[in-house]
Design a protein around this motif. Sequence first.
Motif, PDB file in Angstrom:
ATOM      1  N   VAL A 126       0.839  -1.204   0.000  1.00 32.40           N
ATOM      2  CA  VAL A 126       0.000   0.000   0.000  1.00 32.40           C
ATOM      3  C   VAL A 126       0.873   1.253   0.000  1.00 32.40           C
ATOM      4  O   VAL A 126       0.551   2.242  -0.667  1.00 32.40           O
ATOM      5  CB  VAL A 126      -0.963  -0.020   1.195  1.00 32.40           C
ATOM      6  N   ALA A 127       1.983   1.212   0.725  1.00 33.24           N
ATOM      7  CA  ALA A 127       2.905   2.353   0.693  1.00 33.24           C
ATOM      8  C   ALA A 127       3.441   2.576  -0.713  1.00 33.24           C
ATOM      9  O   ALA A 127       3.564   3.732  -1.182  1.00 33.24           O
ATOM     10  CB  ALA A 127       4.051   2.118   1.669  1.00 33.24           C
ATOM     11  N   GLN A 128       3.777   1.493  -1.412  1.00 35.16           N
ATOM     12  CA  GLN A 128       4.257   1.616  -2.787  1.00 35.16           C
ATOM     13  C   GLN A 128       3.157   2.143  -3.708  1.00 35.16           C
ATOM     14  O   GLN A 128       3.402   3.000  -4.563  1.00 35.16           O
ATOM     15  CB  GLN A 128       4.756   0.257  -3.280  1.00 35.16           C
ATOM     16  N   ALA A 129       1.949   1.641  -3.545  1.00 34.44           N
ATOM     17  CA  ALA A 129       0.834   2.132  -4.361  1.00 34.44           C
ATOM     18  C   ALA A 129       0.587   3.612  -4.111  1.00 34.44           C
ATOM     19  O   ALA A 129       0.281   4.374  -5.034  1.00 34.44           O
ATOM     20  CB  ALA A 129      -0.425   1.321  -4.045  1.00 34.44           C
ATOM     21  N   ARG A 130       0.706   4.016  -2.854  1.00 34.19           N
ATOM     22  CA  ARG A 130       0.522   5.433  -2.524  1.00 34.19           C
ATOM     23  C   ARG A 130       1.538   6.300  -3.260  1.00 34.19           C
ATOM     24  O   ARG A 130       1.216   7.394  -3.743  1.00 34.19           O
ATOM     25  CB  ARG A 130       0.641   5.629  -1.004  1.00 34.19           C
ATOM     26  N   ARG A 131       2.766   5.820  -3.355  1.00 31.34           N
ATOM     27  CA  ARG A 131       3.777   6.581  -4.097  1.00 31.34           C
ATOM     28  C   ARG A 131       3.355   6.766  -5.555  1.00 31.34           C
ATOM     29  O   ARG A 131       3.522   7.844  -6.135  1.00 31.34           O
ATOM     30  CB  ARG A 131       5.127   5.868  -4.030  1.00 31.34           C
ATOM     31  N   HIS A 132       2.822   5.714  -6.163  1.00 30.99           N
ATOM     32  CA  HIS A 132       2.407   5.820  -7.561  1.00 30.99           C
ATOM     33  C   HIS A 132       1.271   6.826  -7.725  1.00 30.99           C
ATOM     34  O   HIS A 132       1.255   7.602  -8.695  1.00 30.99           O
ATOM     35  CB  HIS A 132       1.978   4.449  -8.084  1.00 30.99           C
ATOM     36  N   THR A 190      -2.504   8.493   5.108  1.00 29.50           N
ATOM     37  CA  THR A 190      -1.753   9.722   5.362  1.00 29.50           C
ATOM     38  C   THR A 190      -0.313   9.477   5.782  1.00 29.50           C
ATOM     39  O   THR A 190       0.519  10.380   5.668  1.00 29.50           O
ATOM     40  CB  THR A 190      -2.452  10.554   6.451  1.00 29.50           C
ATOM     41  N   GLY A 191       0.009   8.294   6.297  1.00 31.48           N
ATOM     42  CA  GLY A 191       1.367   8.043   6.751  1.00 31.48           C
ATOM     43  C   GLY A 191       1.818   6.628   6.504  1.00 31.48           C
ATOM     44  O   GLY A 191       1.069   5.681   6.751  1.00 31.48           O
ATOM     45  N   CYS A 192       3.039   6.471   6.001  1.00 31.44           N
ATOM     46  CA  CYS A 192       3.634   5.144   5.799  1.00 31.44           C
ATOM     47  C   CYS A 192       5.119   5.221   6.123  1.00 31.44           C
ATOM     48  O   CYS A 192       5.787   6.205   5.779  1.00 31.44           O
ATOM     49  CB  CYS A 192       3.479   4.675   4.354  1.00 31.44           C
TER      50      CYS A 192
END
Length: 415
Positions: free
Chosen positions: A184-190, A270-272
């Motif tokens: 999910v953190a990686q998806a958020r970056r995208h 909001t945070g990872c």
Amino acid sequence: MSARTAPESATAPTATTAPVVTGIGVVAPNGLGTEAWWQAVRRGENGIGPITRFDASGYPARLAGEVTGFDDEANVPSRLLPQTDRMTRLALFAAAEALADARIDAASLPDYAAGVVTASSAGGFEFGQRELQALWSKGSSHVSVYQSFAWFYAVNSGQISIRHQFRGPSGVVVSGDAGGLDAVAQARRHVRKGTRLMVSGGVDSALCPWGWTAQLAGGDLSADDRPDAAYRPFAARPGGQVAGEGGALLVLEDARAARARGARVYGAVTGCAAAFDPAGGADALRRAAGNALADAGIGPEQVGAVFADAAALPGADRAEATALRQLFGPHGVPVTAPKTMTGRLAAGSGALDLAGALLALRDQLVPPTVHTTAAPEHTLDLVVGAPRPAALRHVLVLARGRGGFHSACVVSSAG
């Protein structure tokens, strides 16, 4: 594998600009589908029981969290059945539910507007076992050509992308039980880099003799045959872990785009943050959690609840309790571990806890932990027995993977 980092930027996202979750899909031992699972969690309904998928009578651990009532032929296109492991079939179901929940018409999206990042800890173990048995007993001509990818860690991302014709960023994260959060953190970056929509999370399954032997080799599985007592995180004498299958997939969208199309929003990611420490002490988890809070732009006093990793191993429980005490103080925040109803789902665990955290924000309650109470030495405010009403704005989710992976995510109300 994605890089494991501290906060992604010095400028913290807000709940109005951070990527938001508009769809949730769940496959879990105590509920097939998001609302069925969530209602079971609210009731404290146990999904752990004796293994039925194979004869486990000769093994030292005989309990698991199995997904029941899943009809492969009804939920997976017939052409995919010969080429998919159970893990992938469950993931296809969860992805379809998440996209339907988000009211996404995949065919109408522009090219490269949507992508998929999932987590896996074992790949298609059951498929691999079946084909290896064919190789040993019948010869190489009897091994399916689909073995070339059905076992692979990235197969869920690939099959979901193909099924929904998503041509945007794609990938897989392999970091054990921390993987669902890391994906999910990686998806958020995208999404923050401009991709309109990402499907992300984790779904795992390795409940077959080969997979079970691998899990037994880790030495962490409980030998207790009592479904209501085998997995007791934070107890005075925790007896080890119960493994399970399933997980959750989420639809992450750009907040502005989601609101422009009138999407229902569960919350914002909001945070990872993540940290690595093979010793598995309290410091790495505290650092990951603290960095996730900093990334979200909030302090510990603003966290309404914590979904714990809940290892049910003496040293790991002690380390997690210490990290929480250092961040929040003794009994400083409500803590819950709904995975006591499902077992630990490998890469699916963190993703399922994220789904639970988002639903907790929606319903303004902290779901219960079952089958255990916290030992006094841990100084935890562990929510047990029944859901606890709470005014929630921010929820912290923690996950740890074998070998030293520590991850944390904050989800926040998007109102």
